[in-house]
Design a protein around this motif. Structure first.
Motif, PDB file in Angstrom:
ATOM      1  N   VAL A 130      40.552  31.546  -5.346  1.00 54.02           N
ATOM      2  CA  VAL A 130      40.426  30.239  -5.937  1.00 54.02           C
ATOM      3  C   VAL A 130      39.237  30.006  -7.083  1.00 54.02           C
ATOM      4  O   VAL A 130      39.381  29.864  -8.292  1.00 54.02           O
ATOM      5  N   ALA A 131      37.958  30.509  -6.581  1.00 54.60           N
ATOM      6  CA  ALA A 131      36.819  30.371  -7.178  1.00 54.60           C
ATOM      7  C   ALA A 131      36.812  31.417  -8.635  1.00 54.60           C
ATOM      8  O   ALA A 131      36.539  30.734  -9.658  1.00 54.60           O
ATOM      9  N   GLY A 132      37.313  32.510  -8.406  1.00 55.57           N
ATOM     10  CA  GLY A 132      37.345  33.451  -9.364  1.00 55.57           C
ATOM     11  C   GLY A 132      38.244  33.079 -10.471  1.00 55.57           C
ATOM     12  O   GLY A 132      38.180  33.252 -11.765  1.00 55.57           O
ATOM     13  N   SER A 237      32.583  28.514  -7.161  1.00 61.58           N
ATOM     14  CA  SER A 237      31.722  29.985  -7.497  1.00 61.58           C
ATOM     15  C   SER A 237      32.137  30.849  -6.239  1.00 61.58           C
ATOM     16  O   SER A 237      32.118  30.576  -5.357  1.00 61.58           O
ATOM     17  N   SER A 238      32.808  32.216  -6.624  1.00 60.34           N
ATOM     18  CA  SER A 238      32.847  33.134  -5.783  1.00 60.34           C
ATOM     19  C   SER A 238      31.847  33.395  -4.919  1.00 60.34           C
ATOM     20  O   SER A 238      32.028  33.456  -3.677  1.00 60.34           O
TER      21      SER A 238
ATOM     22  N   LEU B  90      43.016  35.324 -19.939  1.00 63.08           N
ATOM     23  CA  LEU B  90      43.860  36.478 -19.402  1.00 63.08           C
ATOM     24  C   LEU B  90      43.179  37.121 -18.207  1.00 63.08           C
ATOM     25  O   LEU B  90      41.937  36.993 -18.006  1.00 63.08           O
ATOM     26  N   TYR B  91      43.889  37.751 -17.498  1.00 65.03           N
ATOM     27  CA  TYR B  91      43.345  38.663 -16.263  1.00 65.03           C
ATOM     28  C   TYR B  91      43.397  39.915 -16.942  1.00 65.03           C
ATOM     29  O   TYR B  91      44.271  40.749 -17.254  1.00 65.03           O
ATOM     30  N   LYS B  92      41.876  40.361 -17.066  1.00 68.47           N
ATOM     31  CA  LYS B  92      41.396  41.614 -17.802  1.00 68.47           C
ATOM     32  C   LYS B  92      41.936  42.980 -16.983  1.00 68.47           C
ATOM     33  O   LYS B  92      42.148  43.854 -17.406  1.00 68.47           O
TER      34      LYS B  92
END
Ligand SMILES: Nc1ncnc2c1ncn2[C@@H]1O[C@H](COP(=O)(O)OP(=O)(O)OP(=O)(O)O)[C@@H](O)[C@H]1O
Ligand SMILES: [Mg+2]
Lengths: 320, 311
Positions: A130-132, A237-238, B90-92
């Protein structure tokens, strides 16, 4: 919903990090196996006689205790009984003491090497999922599509649980394969001898024992995932989410011990996460029951997930 | 007429604490129009867009997309909307294609064939299976646009879409947006703080400053609005004589260019420029040149939005 879960799975398994965790698990199992194998004392040729002698001695001591000649706490006598049963089992099934099988290796791995680590690894994924999205800004993609926020959060929760099951499966398979190669698959009917909550000596098959342990471990894993999700939605925050959920894993029990002088200490989440205490060895705090713990866990589960859901649904996704 | 309107914004307001960031915006955006959203830094453009796509709550007012209230029927409304808010996200660690697949899975009814279509549209065919982390900024912008167009929205919202594009990229984006508006009847909303970009791209421009709507005008109105009171500069032989003639005719409109021995400026309507020339010539002043110092769009814009100090 299935599409959303497929998306989350793609984001978990297309990532290098996930496979590093998998490789770490396999490596730890392998390393533990090799170390155990190389440090294994070769069974002495007369292990039967030695075991028999030890058993006889223990039995004599027990009769003395029962005859009130010597005082001994109940736990100690139970320990002796367990030893006697184990010895008898090993003699009758021709297993030299401290000789591993694939089955006992698998259970040892769970108990002594990987059990907590698995939860740590799952917490890493749970804290980031979620945090990511917030830290990378991709949360905006998820929340500007025709999907409710509740569905997005649920899909992430489900994907994390699938990952937890996947990691447990990896550990079990790795343990069995490596254990099998090192020790062979003989004695699948091997039993595990233990003292139950009321102090009686019991035994169960090694295979059911392995699954019982994993099942109890899953409960504490589920609570760790729930904590990670809650912290994620609060702090976004992860790093904080991962740190707090892992920390809770390690200081949880200490916290319970430190607060043991208070009567409310049994309501602390961490006093209840290990349900195995009601099956093996007896509860941490006397007077607690399995039903009590399950109720406490359910209440925590509902409150923490409710808070995550509420925050995730309501809060603005502002400047990133 | 009502069904020609793609987006309606009604008294849209955002308050954070006791600060009003966006203050009572109202305007309509018809189908097939490229609509510019212009304002200096901190004007509230991004905040408005965030409210339009449901990322932040609306303090007051309404956003209707194809007549559907974004707040009340979020999912239904968002089926019509494609957007990029601030940066293309974007998902890198995924490839471009996987990013699009991810997007498609979230928009019911998006087929794989459509993915190939948008990839072609933004010209990423050759790199689409590479990981996004190997993409340049411009390629990321393109992929972002592909994501936004994937589910064939009828409303496209882009926040600062030209960020990081080279001139060729900007031109291509502009052509793409114009074509989407013209050919597919899409309503395209573009925000920017660069007027020069807006000029070339938009049919109509809303200027906002400090959260308030300053004006909504078509581009030509905005331009001619700037031209109405042009400053015209005359290069003359005998400046003193010219001054006396002009002062008689256009009393308060003479701007004497003290620094220059031969230049006089007049602030008058375009229509009256020939009168001034005629008077000068008849009065015996040799006129070497007349040039219109048109107030640029830039100046009009600055005039409207204030002094550039961030509120
Ligand atoms: N969550 C928030 N809390 C308080 N103030 C905020 C918040 N979000 C934005 N603001 C303020 O609102 C104003 C408008 O911000 P916004 O990002 O909408 O500007 P913008 O028009 O997009 O500017 P730019 O051209 O720089 O992108 C700014 O003054 C900003 O500081
Ligand atoms: Mg902005």
């Amino acid at each position: 919903m299935l599409n959303l879960i497929a998306n989350e799975n793609m984001k978990i398994y297309r990532r290098m990090r996930t496979w590093i965790l998998v490789i770490l698990i396999v490596a730890i199992v392998l390393l533990t196996g090799i170390l155990m194998k190389t440090h294994e004392a070769p069974p002495s040729s007369n292990w039967r006689t030695a075991l028999q002698a030890q058993t006889t001695q223990l039995q004599q001591e027990l009769t003395q205790v029962q005859g009130k000649h010597v005082f001994m706490p109940a736990r100690a006598t139970a320990g002796m009984e367990i030893q006697i049963k184990k010895n008898q089992y090993e003699i009758s099934h021709n297993i030299a003491p401290a000789q591993y099988t694939a089955w006992s290796f698998t259970s040892t791995i769970e108990q002594r090497a990987i059990g907590v680590l698995l939860t740590v690894f799952v917490a890493i994924v749970a804290g980031d999922i979620v945090a990511g999205e917030f830290s990378s800004g991709t949360i905006k993609l998820l929340l500007t599509r025709p999907q409710t926020r509740a569905r997005i959060l649920l899909s992430k929760y489900v994907a994390t649980l699938i990952f937890a099951v996947f990691m447990m499966a990896v550990t079990i398979v790795a343990s069995l394969v490596i254990g099998g190669v090192l020790y062979g698959f003989a004695n699948a009917s091997q039993t595990y001898v233990y003292m139950d909550a009321s102090g009686h000596v019991q035994q169960m098959g090694m295979i059911p024992y392995i699954f019982t342990n994993y099942a109890f471990n899953s409960v504490s894993m589920l609570m760790t995932v729930t904590i990670a999700f809650m912290i994620s939605t609060i702090f976004r925050s992860s790093a904080i989410a991962i740190a707090i959920s892992i920390l809770s894993l390690f200081i949880g029990n200490t916290l319970v011990a430190v607060l043991s002088s208070y009567s409310w200490d049994k309501y602390i989440l961490f006093a209840n996460t290990d349900l195995s205490q009601y099956v093996f060895n007896g509860p941490l705090i006397s007077g607690m029951t399995m039903t009590f713990s399950i109720i406490v866990l359910v209440v925590y589960f509902i409150v923490m997930n409710g808070l995550s859901w509420f925050l995730f649904k309501k809060r603005d996704v502002a400047l990133t | 007429m009502a069904d020609q309107i793609a987006v309606q914004i009604r008294n849209l307001t955002k308050r954070v604490g006791n600060k009003t960031i966006v203050d009572g915006l109202s305007f309509d955006i018809p189908k097939g129009e490229v609509f510019g959203f212009l304002g200096p830094n901190g004007a509230g453009k991004t905040t408005t867009i965030r409210m339009m796509v449901g990322l932040i709550s609306i303090s007051e007012g309404q956003v209707l997309v194809q007549g559907i209230d974004v707040e009340k029927n979020f999912s239904q409304a968002m089926q019509h909307v494609g957007c990029i808010v601030e940066n293309p996200e974007l998902y890198k660690f995924l490839s471009g294609y996987q990013n699009l697949k991810h997007m498609a899975r979230m928009s019911p009814g998006t087929m794989d064939a459509r993915i190939d279509e948008v990839v072609k549209l933004v010209g990423l065919q050759n790199r689409i299976h590479d990981k996004v982390k190997t993409y340049s900024l411009g390629m990321r912008q393109r992929l972002g646009l592909a994501q936004a167009l994937l589910h064939q929205p009828s409303v496209l919202i882009l926040d600062e879409p030209t960020n990081g594009l080279d001139p060729a990229g900007i031109r291509e984006l502009r052509d793409n947006l114009r074509r989407l508006a013209r050919e597919e009847g899409m309503a395209v909303i573009v925000s920017s703080h660069l007027l020069s970009e807006m000029e070339l791209m938009c049919d109509r421009i809303a200027v906002i400053a400090q959260g308030k709507l300053v004006s909504v005008q078509t581009l030509s109105d905005l331009m001619s609005g700037g031209e109405r009171h042009v400053i015209t500069s005359f290069e003359v032989g005998d400046k003193a004589l010219a001054l006396s003639i002009l002062n008689r005719l256009f009393k308060d409109h003479v701007v004497d260019d003290d620094n220059h021995p031969h230049l006089i400026s007049l602030k008058i309507d375009k229509e009256r420029i020939p009168d001034a020339i005629q008077a000068l010539v008849e009065g015996g002043v040799r006129v070497y040149g007349v040039s219109a110092v048109t107030k640029t769009l830039e100046e009009t814009f600055l005039e409207m939005t204030g002094d550039g100090i961030i509120a």
